[in-house]
Design a protein around this motif. Sequence first.
Motif, PDB file in Angstrom:
ATOM      1  N   HIS A 161       0.834  -1.205   0.000  1.00 22.59           N
ATOM      2  CA  HIS A 161       0.000   0.000   0.000  1.00 22.59           C
ATOM      3  C   HIS A 161       0.870   1.257   0.000  1.00 22.59           C
ATOM      4  O   HIS A 161       0.538   2.260  -0.646  1.00 22.59           O
ATOM      5  N   PHE A 162       1.987   1.195   0.729  1.00 18.67           N
ATOM      6  CA  PHE A 162       2.908   2.337   0.746  1.00 18.67           C
ATOM      7  C   PHE A 162       3.380   2.673  -0.668  1.00 18.67           C
ATOM      8  O   PHE A 162       3.366   3.836  -1.090  1.00 18.67           O
ATOM      9  N   MET A 163       3.801   1.669  -1.432  1.00 13.73           N
ATOM     10  CA  MET A 163       4.327   1.920  -2.772  1.00 13.73           C
ATOM     11  C   MET A 163       3.253   2.482  -3.694  1.00 13.73           C
ATOM     12  O   MET A 163       3.510   3.406  -4.482  1.00 13.73           O
ATOM     13  N   ASP A 164       2.036   1.961  -3.609  1.00 15.03           N
ATOM     14  CA  ASP A 164       0.937   2.483  -4.430  1.00 15.03           C
ATOM     15  C   ASP A 164       0.668   3.952  -4.113  1.00 15.03           C
ATOM     16  O   ASP A 164       0.547   4.787  -5.015  1.00 15.03           O
ATOM     17  N   TYR A 165       0.574   4.248  -2.823  1.00 14.21           N
ATOM     18  CA  TYR A 165       0.269   5.619  -2.397  1.00 14.21           C
ATOM     19  C   TYR A 165       1.450   6.554  -2.690  1.00 14.21           C
ATOM     20  O   TYR A 165       1.252   7.710  -3.100  1.00 14.21           O
ATOM     21  N   PHE A 166       2.653   6.053  -2.491  1.00 10.02           N
ATOM     22  CA  PHE A 166       3.881   6.830  -2.710  1.00 10.02           C
ATOM     23  C   PHE A 166       3.944   7.349  -4.150  1.00 10.02           C
ATOM     24  O   PHE A 166       4.175   8.537  -4.401  1.00 10.02           O
ATOM     25  N   PRO A 201       5.166  20.654  -2.266  1.00 10.51           N
ATOM     26  CA  PRO A 201       6.276  19.967  -1.586  1.00 10.51           C
ATOM     27  C   PRO A 201       5.844  18.591  -1.095  1.00 10.51           C
ATOM     28  O   PRO A 201       4.683  18.367  -0.774  1.00 10.51           O
ATOM     29  N   LEU A 202       6.781  17.677  -1.072  1.00  9.16           N
ATOM     30  CA  LEU A 202       6.514  16.325  -0.594  1.00  9.16           C
ATOM     31  C   LEU A 202       7.775  15.800   0.069  1.00  9.16           C
ATOM     32  O   LEU A 202       8.844  15.811  -0.539  1.00  9.16           O
ATOM     33  N   SER A 203       7.671  15.388   1.313  1.00 13.84           N
ATOM     34  CA  SER A 203       8.829  14.868   2.051  1.00 13.84           C
ATOM     35  C   SER A 203       8.604  13.416   2.434  1.00 13.84           C
ATOM     36  O   SER A 203       7.458  12.975   2.636  1.00 13.84           O
ATOM     37  N   LEU A 204       9.698  12.685   2.536  1.00 11.88           N
ATOM     38  CA  LEU A 204       9.655  11.281   2.919  1.00 11.88           C
ATOM     39  C   LEU A 204      10.586  11.048   4.094  1.00 11.88           C
ATOM     40  O   LEU A 204      11.744  11.454   4.074  1.00 11.88           O
ATOM     41  N   VAL A 205      10.058  10.393   5.122  1.00  8.33           N
ATOM     42  CA  VAL A 205      10.837  10.055   6.312  1.00  8.33           C
ATOM     43  C   VAL A 205      11.024   8.542   6.344  1.00  8.33           C
ATOM     44  O   VAL A 205      10.050   7.791   6.250  1.00  8.33           O
ATOM     45  N   MET A 206      12.270   8.101   6.482  1.00  8.67           N
ATOM     46  CA  MET A 206      12.545   6.679   6.695  1.00  8.67           C
ATOM     47  C   MET A 206      13.129   6.523   8.093  1.00  8.67           C
ATOM     48  O   MET A 206      13.981   7.319   8.504  1.00  8.67           O
ATOM     49  N   SER A 207      12.661   5.525   8.810  1.00 12.43           N
ATOM     50  CA  SER A 207      13.123   5.352  10.197  1.00 12.43           C
ATOM     51  C   SER A 207      13.373   3.886  10.505  1.00 12.43           C
ATOM     52  O   SER A 207      12.809   2.993   9.876  1.00 12.43           O
ATOM     53  N   ASP A 208      14.234   3.692  11.504  1.00 15.69           N
ATOM     54  CA  ASP A 208      14.631   2.332  11.887  1.00 15.69           C
ATOM     55  C   ASP A 208      14.823   2.323  13.403  1.00 15.69           C
ATOM     56  O   ASP A 208      15.558   3.144  13.955  1.00 15.69           O
ATOM     57  N   LEU A 209      14.129   1.416  14.089  1.00 18.05           N
ATOM     58  CA  LEU A 209      14.307   1.286  15.531  1.00 18.05           C
ATOM     59  C   LEU A 209      15.726   0.794  15.812  1.00 18.05           C
ATOM     60  O   LEU A 209      16.156  -0.239  15.279  1.00 18.05           O
ATOM     61  N   ASP A 210      16.433   1.514  16.654  1.00 19.09           N
ATOM     62  CA  ASP A 210      17.847   1.209  16.896  1.00 19.09           C
ATOM     63  C   ASP A 210      18.013  -0.095  17.669  1.00 19.09           C
ATOM     64  O   ASP A 210      17.334  -0.336  18.670  1.00 19.09           O
ATOM     65  N   ASP A 257      -1.366  12.222   4.906  1.00 18.76           N
ATOM     66  CA  ASP A 257      -0.041  11.626   5.072  1.00 18.76           C
ATOM     67  C   ASP A 257      -0.211  10.110   5.201  1.00 18.76           C
ATOM     68  O   ASP A 257      -1.337   9.615   5.313  1.00 18.76           O
ATOM     69  N   LEU A 258       0.888   9.391   5.196  1.00 19.80           N
ATOM     70  CA  LEU A 258       0.775   7.942   5.316  1.00 19.80           C
ATOM     71  C   LEU A 258       1.983   7.376   6.051  1.00 19.80           C
ATOM     72  O   LEU A 258       3.127   7.563   5.634  1.00 19.80           O
ATOM     73  N   GLY A 264       9.179  -3.081   6.564  1.00 21.31           N
ATOM     74  CA  GLY A 264      10.068  -4.204   6.872  1.00 21.31           C
ATOM     75  C   GLY A 264       9.926  -4.551   8.338  1.00 21.31           C
ATOM     76  O   GLY A 264       8.992  -4.106   9.010  1.00 21.31           O
ATOM     77  N   GLY A 265      10.869  -5.360   8.864  1.00 22.98           N
ATOM     78  CA  GLY A 265      10.778  -5.778  10.263  1.00 22.98           C
ATOM     79  C   GLY A 265      10.666  -4.618  11.224  1.00 22.98           C
ATOM     80  O   GLY A 265       9.674  -4.467  11.936  1.00 22.98           O
ATOM     81  N   GLU A 266      11.738  -3.750  11.294  1.00 18.11           N
ATOM     82  CA  GLU A 266      11.697  -2.582  12.171  1.00 18.11           C
ATOM     83  C   GLU A 266      11.858  -1.292  11.376  1.00 18.11           C
ATOM     84  O   GLU A 266      12.213  -0.258  11.905  1.00 18.11           O
ATOM     85  N   GLU A 267      11.567  -1.369  10.068  1.00 20.22           N
ATOM     86  CA  GLU A 267      11.708  -0.223   9.177  1.00 20.22           C
ATOM     87  C   GLU A 267      10.347   0.407   8.886  1.00 20.22           C
ATOM     88  O   GLU A 267       9.381  -0.295   8.566  1.00 20.22           O
ATOM     89  N   PHE A 268      10.317   1.722   8.969  1.00 18.92           N
ATOM     90  CA  PHE A 268       9.064   2.458   8.796  1.00 18.92           C
ATOM     91  C   PHE A 268       9.285   3.650   7.870  1.00 18.92           C
ATOM     92  O   PHE A 268      10.387   4.199   7.789  1.00 18.92           O
ATOM     93  N   THR A 269       8.208   4.044   7.178  1.00 20.20           N
ATOM     94  CA  THR A 269       8.252   5.260   6.355  1.00 20.20           C
ATOM     95  C   THR A 269       7.062   6.137   6.699  1.00 20.20           C
ATOM     96  O   THR A 269       6.008   5.641   7.117  1.00 20.20           O
ATOM     97  N   ILE A 270       7.246   7.444   6.516  1.00 19.02           N
ATOM     98  CA  ILE A 270       6.129   8.380   6.647  1.00 19.02           C
ATOM     99  C   ILE A 270       6.167   9.318   5.451  1.00 19.02           C
ATOM    100  O   ILE A 270       7.182   9.989   5.209  1.00 19.02           O
ATOM    101  N   ILE A 271       5.093   9.329   4.678  1.00 16.83           N
ATOM    102  CA  ILE A 271       4.947  10.272   3.564  1.00 16.83           C
ATOM    103  C   ILE A 271       4.264  11.520   4.110  1.00 16.83           C
ATOM    104  O   ILE A 271       3.159  11.432   4.658  1.00 16.83           O
ATOM    105  N   LEU A 272       4.938  12.672   3.969  1.00 23.84           N
ATOM    106  CA  LEU A 272       4.389  13.932   4.463  1.00 23.84           C
ATOM    107  C   LEU A 272       3.965  14.778   3.265  1.00 23.84           C
ATOM    108  O   LEU A 272       4.783  15.431   2.610  1.00 23.84           O
ATOM    109  N   ASN A 273       2.681  14.735   2.980  1.00 25.54           N
ATOM    110  CA  ASN A 273       2.135  15.396   1.801  1.00 25.54           C
ATOM    111  C   ASN A 273       2.051  16.906   2.019  1.00 25.54           C
ATOM    112  O   ASN A 273       1.572  17.376   3.066  1.00 25.54           O
ATOM    113  N   GLY A 274       2.545  17.704   1.046  1.00 22.43           N
ATOM    114  CA  GLY A 274       2.492  19.155   1.159  1.00 22.43           C
ATOM    115  C   GLY A 274       3.428  19.714   2.214  1.00 22.43           C
ATOM    116  O   GLY A 274       3.223  20.825   2.707  1.00 22.43           O
ATOM    117  N   THR A 275       4.451  18.959   2.573  1.00 21.96           N
ATOM    118  CA  THR A 275       5.361  19.353   3.656  1.00 21.96           C
ATOM    119  C   THR A 275       6.779  19.542   3.124  1.00 21.96           C
ATOM    120  O   THR A 275       7.374  18.592   2.598  1.00 21.96           O
TER     121      THR A 275
END
Length: 316
Positions: free
Chosen positions: A171-176, A189-198, A231-232, A237-248
């Motif tokens: 769903h992320f890829m479709d929306y992205f 503007p469109l920003s993308l955040v990628m995060s990983d739990l340490d 936003d989405l 992935g296992g501990e990998e997350f993304t946040i799409i920030l629309n208009g940001t």
Amino acid sequence: MLEDIYSKCPYPLDLFLDKLSSYILLNFDMDLTIRGFNKEFLETVKLVEAEIKDKSIADIFSSSSLQRVDFDSIKSYQRVKLCFKEDVIIDKLYHQYNSYFFNLEDGYYLIAEESTPEQGEIIEKISRLNNELANKTRELSRKNVKLEKAKQRIEELLKTDKLTALSNRRHFMDYFEKMIANAKRHSLPLSLVMSDLDHFKKINDNYGHSAGDRVLAAFGQLLLEETRQGDLASRIGGEEFTIILNGTPLKEAKNYAERIRKKVSNLEFEAIEAGITISMGITELKPKDDAESFLKRADKALYKAKNKGRNRVESL
């Protein structure tokens, strides 16, 4: 059969002889088993000739209407209203027939014509059918609503990560891709955040996978609470997350990511002694970007945060 009735019957058949060709004719033996019938009867019922053999009068007419006939005391013809059983008669608006019974030496004879209802009966019948139709329509509507809700639920499940309740990778890829196209079309503007739990693997190794699942679920809930409409937040992935920030734009995306990072460091879990931290990488859409280049740059920003010691936000 008509000739048999006419020749044997001492009663005034002239009462209905002018329309006799449209009447149903039936002959029963003394046990009320059908012995003969005319073509009008065949055209009225769903039965074929072979099925009529050995049928009794009770197999054809409803028991409530047969109660009106006094077979034992018939000394002349008897007039009653009989109703066909609904599973016997060919579909008609009315099943009631004006019927004449004759008790002759060799059995009973029946002459019957479909009853013509009064206007009030017609209106009542139509009203009843309309009510039945309205009830069935409402029932069908309720079933359609349930079906639509079930369909929506299935669609939600297909695009949702079960553990975190965030969107899954598909769903992320479709929306992205849709948001990239929308941002370019409208110069937004469109920003993308990628995060990983340490050091998430250490949590699973030291405290068990159930503890790790609690951490993932808590982080998912945090992102749901902090994500705006449009936003989405996704688990890709296992501990990998993304946040799409629309208009940001990038600057606001950094502020958002820093707020999330601090809230994660404040999360507490029973039996987990070490604190939870997160690394985050941010990038903003560029004119020549496609989904792949945009995603790779966010991933590089994430590794930049990891290489600088983790528990931090970096951008490219």
